[in-house]
Scaffold this motif. Sequence first.
Motif, PDB file in Angstrom:
ATOM      1  N   PHE A 170      35.579  37.093  65.918  1.00  5.84           N
ATOM      2  CA  PHE A 170      35.367  38.240  65.030  1.00  5.84           C
ATOM      3  C   PHE A 170      35.827  39.513  65.744  1.00  5.84           C
ATOM      4  N   VAL A 171      36.410  40.422  64.981  1.00  6.43           N
ATOM      5  CA  VAL A 171      36.684  41.771  65.469  1.00  6.43           C
ATOM      6  C   VAL A 171      36.088  42.746  64.470  1.00  6.43           C
ATOM      7  N   ALA A 172      35.778  43.957  64.956  1.00  3.67           N
ATOM      8  CA  ALA A 172      35.211  44.980  64.071  1.00  3.67           C
ATOM      9  C   ALA A 172      35.635  46.350  64.557  1.00  3.67           C
ATOM     10  N   GLU A 173      35.957  47.210  63.605  1.00  8.85           N
ATOM     11  CA  GLU A 173      36.234  48.615  63.905  1.00  8.85           C
ATOM     12  C   GLU A 173      34.968  49.395  63.572  1.00  8.85           C
ATOM     13  N   HIS A 176      40.392  56.725  69.754  1.00  7.49           N
ATOM     14  CA  HIS A 176      40.420  57.664  68.631  1.00  7.49           C
ATOM     15  C   HIS A 176      39.061  57.739  67.921  1.00  7.49           C
ATOM     16  N   GLY A 177      37.984  57.771  68.679  1.00  3.84           N
ATOM     17  CA  GLY A 177      36.664  57.929  68.079  1.00  3.84           C
ATOM     18  C   GLY A 177      36.100  56.669  67.465  1.00  3.84           C
TER      19      GLY A 177
END
Length: 888
Positions: free
Chosen positions: A139-142, A167-168
Amino acid sequence: MREPRLALEDDRSAGAVDVILKDGGTLRLRPPASVDAEAVLDFLQGLSERSLYLRFHGIRQIDRALAESMLDPDWLEAGALAAWLGNRVVGLANYVRLRDPSVAEVAFIVADEEQGRGIGTRLLEQLAARAAETGIGRFVAEVMAENQAMLSVFAEAGFDVVRELEHGEVEVSFPIAATESFQARVEERDHVAVAASLRPFFEPESVAVIGASRRRGSIGGELFRNVIEADFAGAVYPVNRGGEPVTGVRGYGSIAEIPDAVDLAVICLPGAQVLDAAAEALAKGVRAICVISSGFAETGAEGRERQERLLTLVRSHGARLLGPNCLGIASSKPRLNATFAPRALPLGRIGFSSQSGALGLALLEQGSARLGFSAFVSIGNKADVSSNDLLEWWEDDPETDVVLLYLESFGNPRKFGRLSRRVARRKPILALKAGATAAGAKAASSHTAALAGSEVAVDALFHQAGVLRARTLEELVDVAGLLSSQPLPHGRRVGVLTNAGGLGILCADACEAVGLELPGLAERTREALGDVLPRESSLANPVDMLGSATGTTYEQAIPPLLADPRLDALIVLFVPPVVAGASEVAASIRRAVEAAASSKPVLAVVMSAEGTPPELLESGLASFAYPESAARALGLAAERAEWLRRPTGTIPVLEGLDPDAARAVVDKALAGSSEVWVEPRSTRELLGAYGIPLVPERTAERIDEAVAAAAELGFPVVVKTAAAGAHKTESGGVALDLCDEEQVREAVERIGLPVIVQPHLKGGAELLAGVVQDPVFGPLVAFGPGGVFAELIGDADFRIAPLTDIDAEELVTGGKAGLLVRGFRGAPAADQGALADLIHRLGRLAEDLSEVSELDLNPVIAGPDGCLAVDARVRLRTRTSERALKSW
């Protein structure tokens, strides 16, 4: 009150699962469907601006299109779970598969008023499990850097999380495989949550008895009177149709009329009235419901449907349910006796769970003079609260030192095994398991399956988990009394002191039968006994003081026996002669043990027409009616001591596995069939994918091919039928020790084509290893003597997968197989490491491929430098597994 939108069976078919939260509340997770569009939209529109900003990174409009994008997930390209509290969505999690099909982007959000309860963590757990089933590995998450709540969920869930800030925003990435460390974190959360959910049952401050009648003899009336007579520390309210007082306590017409909060509601109404009563209690905010009433799953299809509706109702309010069809609950700390038992709970340090109310009553009656209880819980139909839940509570309960279980069935035996293994390190667990495991309609066509009797799985489960198994109610009481009153023995060496030689012989025989030893006494002990006993006494072990022994004689003989370094425990026997009375001797035994101040357990059998003397019952010593009972109890206590000394073990990491190749073999073999014996060539591919060592072989379709294969492999050879699943020896389908081409031709003509040709291995121990899938307990791994006498010799031992290194070592070195492995009658010892590795690989195969219903390696030839499976048979059966509704 409005019922939940879906019936329980509809929720199950939709892939629902219930989870438990850290405050003890429960919640249902279910994939949102098209009919849930309004509920999902209401949830999204009800979120605060702050929550929307953090989740959707500044999205300005929540519309129906956004809600509908999360409905009806296909689980291949996208997956979604909604958290439901009744008809209201309180959380939502989803993933979308990325260009790399092994990776998916995940996100979740929880209603503002429900945050902090652990909903996001549970959504992530369950979503990851379902994604893994589709081949997603990561899984990836921003996540916005200021969204600390979501970042905390990812960090604390137990996955191996990597974070990068840019970038925050923080990019979170982690593999979703359910590793051992992840499973440990899940179990930690379950433990905290389950204990919190059960507190209103064990420590309520207020109880309402719904159906508490003024009429004597009614279940509700008697249960209410039991609560009053036990001097419950909190407030208790009778609820009945007329609001009539019961035993002088003001009554109420409904639970809603009670002006104060109610922690526990006990329902004693006809089955058809229970749902309405439960709905009223839940609407009032009750978190613990105990249903005494019958008329549920025990009565048939209509009752099962009623029970499912009751469970759905309770779970829709985040509450817990005890029963239905149970005797009730008693807890010593608040002096609660919410049962309709005829007598009060004898207080002590034993927690007792019974699946049968009647047997629970019987044990309380039989053990009341010898046992004391911290709690008694009748779980009845265990629609919700089960023995597993109670183990979670008793693990940390300071009021409980010993756990007793009466079991008729296992809802989640794997969970039971993990829990018991943990709890038993701190507190003894003693179980009486009734009935045989329902093994379904499988035919025992392999040696492994034939040896896996109905109780094998139960014994394996208990052994691995450190649970002591009593075989009778009497033994349950006996062992509980011993464990709750005496220290564990340091070993199996026992001294027996008696005033009757025959009684001592019976005790010695019983000790030997359970693996206890009666060693000779130390010289110093014999000298001390010789100073106080008549010359005619026997100073061997058992020590026979003769019928002239008095209380004083016992008082003088016990201390030197307890001081003997060759003894780990002492059994004291007495049958009243003319010269001494039972009470006198009982008092003397008590004084002698107290004076000795020994750390060794002392078991007393004082036989008298009046029963066990009160002087003994009040002494804190373990007392028994017969010498055989004492021996059996001490044998189980010694078993516990040995288990505690046994290392916990670890599950090894295996190299050289190819589960994908094995899965392809299984799928191809089962194509168009629900059950099949695997062809030899495919069997080798399947076993080879797990690194299982196999003897070289060739398959021949013609006689000339068989002759050529024999020449290539080197004489002598073995020729056997290549028919799938055949019992080769029983059917005459094997020829051994063929030394030339002519013998090979004759064997092939007799057996029939096609055939398998192998080198004939000589020397080494012949062993059996295998797997059988139990419909309740899952994969069982077997190991025992092999060859043509496998079933005749028997003695195969079993363990439930997954196996630790200690489990595998016990299989390889225990029983008759262990004698062969160590080198029987001068034969060279076999390679224990290679055999243990074989056991682990079989266990892993069986876990990964539940379709492998039977697997037989017989014989396995084991020598000093390794082992080889000479013959392998594998039976496959398609399996349909329904996702369990209860996740903890």
